[in-house]
Design a protein around this motif. Structure first.
Motif, PDB file in Angstrom:
ATOM      1  N   ALA A  19     -23.335  13.151 -16.886  1.00 52.91           N
ATOM      2  CA  ALA A  19     -23.281  11.948 -16.059  1.00 52.91           C
ATOM      3  C   ALA A  19     -22.691  10.687 -17.175  1.00 52.91           C
ATOM      4  N   LEU A  20     -23.509  10.633 -18.604  1.00 53.79           N
ATOM      5  CA  LEU A  20     -23.319   9.402 -19.354  1.00 53.79           C
ATOM      6  C   LEU A  20     -22.663   9.663 -20.866  1.00 53.79           C
ATOM      7  N   GLY A  21     -22.255  10.895 -20.808  1.00 54.45           N
ATOM      8  CA  GLY A  21     -21.655  11.519 -22.027  1.00 54.45           C
ATOM      9  C   GLY A  21     -20.533  10.593 -22.536  1.00 54.45           C
ATOM     10  N   GLU A  22     -20.054  10.981 -23.832  1.00 56.45           N
ATOM     11  CA  GLU A  22     -18.817  10.097 -24.345  1.00 56.45           C
ATOM     12  C   GLU A  22     -17.670  10.809 -23.868  1.00 56.45           C
ATOM     13  N   GLY A  23     -16.842   9.812 -23.459  1.00 53.19           N
ATOM     14  CA  GLY A  23     -15.383  10.329 -22.977  1.00 53.19           C
ATOM     15  C   GLY A  23     -15.537  10.185 -21.153  1.00 53.19           C
ATOM     16  N   ARG A  24     -17.012  10.086 -20.848  1.00 48.95           N
ATOM     17  CA  ARG A  24     -16.849   9.445 -19.462  1.00 48.95           C
ATOM     18  C   ARG A  24     -16.431   8.109 -19.042  1.00 48.95           C
ATOM     19  N   ALA A  25     -15.690   7.999 -18.012  1.00 47.76           N
ATOM     20  CA  ALA A  25     -15.325   6.412 -17.694  1.00 47.76           C
ATOM     21  C   ALA A  25     -16.482   5.903 -17.156  1.00 47.76           C
ATOM     22  N   LEU A  26     -16.970   5.015 -17.719  1.00 49.73           N
ATOM     23  CA  LEU A  26     -18.444   4.429 -17.472  1.00 49.73           C
ATOM     24  C   LEU A  26     -18.501   3.036 -17.966  1.00 49.73           C
ATOM     25  N   ARG A  27     -19.151   2.201 -17.018  1.00 52.93           N
ATOM     26  CA  ARG A  27     -19.215   0.769 -17.159  1.00 52.93           C
ATOM     27  C   ARG A  27     -20.735   0.530 -17.305  1.00 52.93           C
ATOM     28  N   MET A  28     -20.962  -0.508 -18.059  1.00 57.73           N
ATOM     29  CA  MET A  28     -22.546  -0.747 -18.383  1.00 57.73           C
ATOM     30  C   MET A  28     -22.634  -2.450 -18.344  1.00 57.73           C
ATOM     31  N   ALA A  29     -23.809  -2.749 -17.916  1.00 50.74           N
ATOM     32  CA  ALA A  29     -24.272  -4.090 -17.686  1.00 50.74           C
ATOM     33  C   ALA A  29     -25.701  -4.321 -18.261  1.00 50.74           C
ATOM     34  N   CYS A  30     -26.045  -5.530 -18.809  1.00 51.00           N
ATOM     35  CA  CYS A  30     -27.392  -5.833 -19.542  1.00 51.00           C
ATOM     36  C   CYS A  30     -27.716  -7.027 -18.910  1.00 51.00           C
ATOM     37  N   ASN A  31     -28.868  -6.982 -18.148  1.00 52.64           N
ATOM     38  CA  ASN A  31     -29.107  -8.145 -17.260  1.00 52.64           C
ATOM     39  C   ASN A  31     -28.155  -8.735 -16.432  1.00 52.64           C
ATOM     40  N   GLN A  32     -27.653  -7.987 -15.869  1.00 54.42           N
ATOM     41  CA  GLN A  32     -26.380  -8.331 -14.656  1.00 54.42           C
ATOM     42  C   GLN A  32     -25.206  -8.709 -15.212  1.00 54.42           C
ATOM     43  N   GLN A  33     -25.003  -8.639 -16.568  1.00 56.34           N
ATOM     44  CA  GLN A  33     -23.659  -9.360 -17.218  1.00 56.34           C
ATOM     45  C   GLN A  33     -23.074  -7.916 -17.806  1.00 56.34           C
ATOM     46  N   MET A  34     -21.625  -7.665 -17.518  1.00 63.77           N
ATOM     47  CA  MET A  34     -20.961  -6.617 -17.998  1.00 63.77           C
ATOM     48  C   MET A  34     -21.330  -6.727 -19.530  1.00 63.77           C
ATOM     49  N   CYS A  35     -21.113  -5.451 -20.147  1.00 62.82           N
ATOM     50  CA  CYS A  35     -21.420  -5.617 -21.738  1.00 62.82           C
ATOM     51  C   CYS A  35     -20.683  -4.246 -22.276  1.00 62.82           C
ATOM     52  N   ASP A  36     -20.681  -4.276 -23.782  1.00 57.39           N
ATOM     53  CA  ASP A  36     -20.316  -3.019 -24.384  1.00 57.39           C
ATOM     54  C   ASP A  36     -21.628  -2.402 -25.057  1.00 57.39           C
ATOM     55  N   ALA A  37     -21.128  -1.490 -25.792  1.00 57.88           N
ATOM     56  CA  ALA A  37     -22.074  -0.735 -26.238  1.00 57.88           C
ATOM     57  C   ALA A  37     -23.126  -1.515 -27.526  1.00 57.88           C
ATOM     58  N   SER A  38     -22.520  -2.444 -27.933  1.00 55.46           N
ATOM     59  CA  SER A  38     -23.024  -3.271 -29.036  1.00 55.46           C
ATOM     60  C   SER A  38     -24.054  -4.374 -28.408  1.00 55.46           C
ATOM     61  N   ALA A  39     -24.093  -4.528 -27.072  1.00 52.26           N
ATOM     62  CA  ALA A  39     -25.199  -5.434 -26.606  1.00 52.26           C
ATOM     63  C   ALA A  39     -26.563  -5.261 -26.838  1.00 52.26           C
ATOM     64  N   PRO A  40     -27.308  -6.059 -27.310  1.00 46.75           N
ATOM     65  CA  PRO A  40     -28.796  -6.071 -27.789  1.00 46.75           C
ATOM     66  C   PRO A  40     -29.554  -5.724 -26.570  1.00 46.75           C
ATOM     67  N   LEU A  41     -30.582  -4.982 -26.883  1.00 45.86           N
ATOM     68  CA  LEU A  41     -31.575  -4.746 -25.865  1.00 45.86           C
ATOM     69  C   LEU A  41     -32.792  -5.589 -26.078  1.00 45.86           C
ATOM     70  N   ALA A  42     -33.419  -6.021 -25.098  1.00 45.90           N
ATOM     71  CA  ALA A  42     -34.641  -6.700 -25.118  1.00 45.90           C
ATOM     72  C   ALA A  42     -35.695  -6.470 -24.381  1.00 45.90           C
ATOM     73  N   GLU A  43     -36.885  -6.767 -24.601  1.00 45.00           N
ATOM     74  CA  GLU A  43     -38.126  -6.559 -23.597  1.00 45.00           C
ATOM     75  C   GLU A  43     -37.666  -6.933 -22.185  1.00 45.00           C
ATOM     76  N   ASN A  44     -38.114  -6.118 -21.291  1.00 45.33           N
ATOM     77  CA  ASN A  44     -37.853  -5.993 -19.946  1.00 45.33           C
ATOM     78  C   ASN A  44     -36.333  -6.412 -19.454  1.00 45.33           C
ATOM     79  N   ALA A  45     -35.481  -5.821 -20.221  1.00 45.00           N
ATOM     80  CA  ALA A  45     -34.000  -5.866 -19.899  1.00 45.00           C
ATOM     81  C   ALA A  45     -33.653  -4.996 -18.685  1.00 45.00           C
ATOM     82  N   GLU A  46     -32.747  -5.505 -17.863  1.00 42.70           N
ATOM     83  CA  GLU A  46     -32.294  -4.511 -16.881  1.00 42.70           C
ATOM     84  C   GLU A  46     -30.749  -3.965 -17.420  1.00 42.70           C
ATOM     85  N   VAL A  47     -30.786  -2.636 -17.668  1.00 43.07           N
ATOM     86  CA  VAL A  47     -29.507  -1.880 -17.949  1.00 43.07           C
ATOM     87  C   VAL A  47     -28.826  -0.823 -16.875  1.00 43.07           C
TER      88      VAL A  47
END
Length: 85
Positions: A48-76
């Motif tokens: 489901a999550l492997g490289e090459g899969r068409a996948l979007r990501m969001a951190c704290n309900q904001q679209m992001c890329d792989a470089s987005a930093p994580l923080a305590e209690n973040a929602e990904v």
């Protein structure tokens, strides 16, 4: 650090869950590193999550890329790209 994961659409279907809370090791500082950690679970996670899969990501309900930093209690969130018609 503890984060909350959300999975939508086909990602949720492949994983059989809509989300979970996860304690993330200190050496997982970004959304991309988190994705790599989840893929390492193998099986449906790698499919489901492997490289090459068409996948979007969001951190704290904001679209992001792989470089987005994580923080305590973040929602990904992970979800497939949306197409319209």
């Amino acid at each position: 650090m503890r984060i909350n994961l959300k999975f939508f659409a086909s990602v949720r279907e492949k994983l059989g869950t809509s989300g979970e809370s996860l304690d993330v090791p200190a050496d997982v500082p970004t959304v991309g590193a988190l994705r790599t950690l989840l893929v390492a679970r193998g099986g449906a996670w790698a499919e489901a999550l492997g490289e090459g899969r068409a996948l979007r990501m969001a951190c704290n309900q904001q679209m992001c890329d792989a470089s987005a930093p994580l923080a305590e209690n973040a929602e990904v969130a992970f979800f497939p790209p949306v197409t319209g018609g």
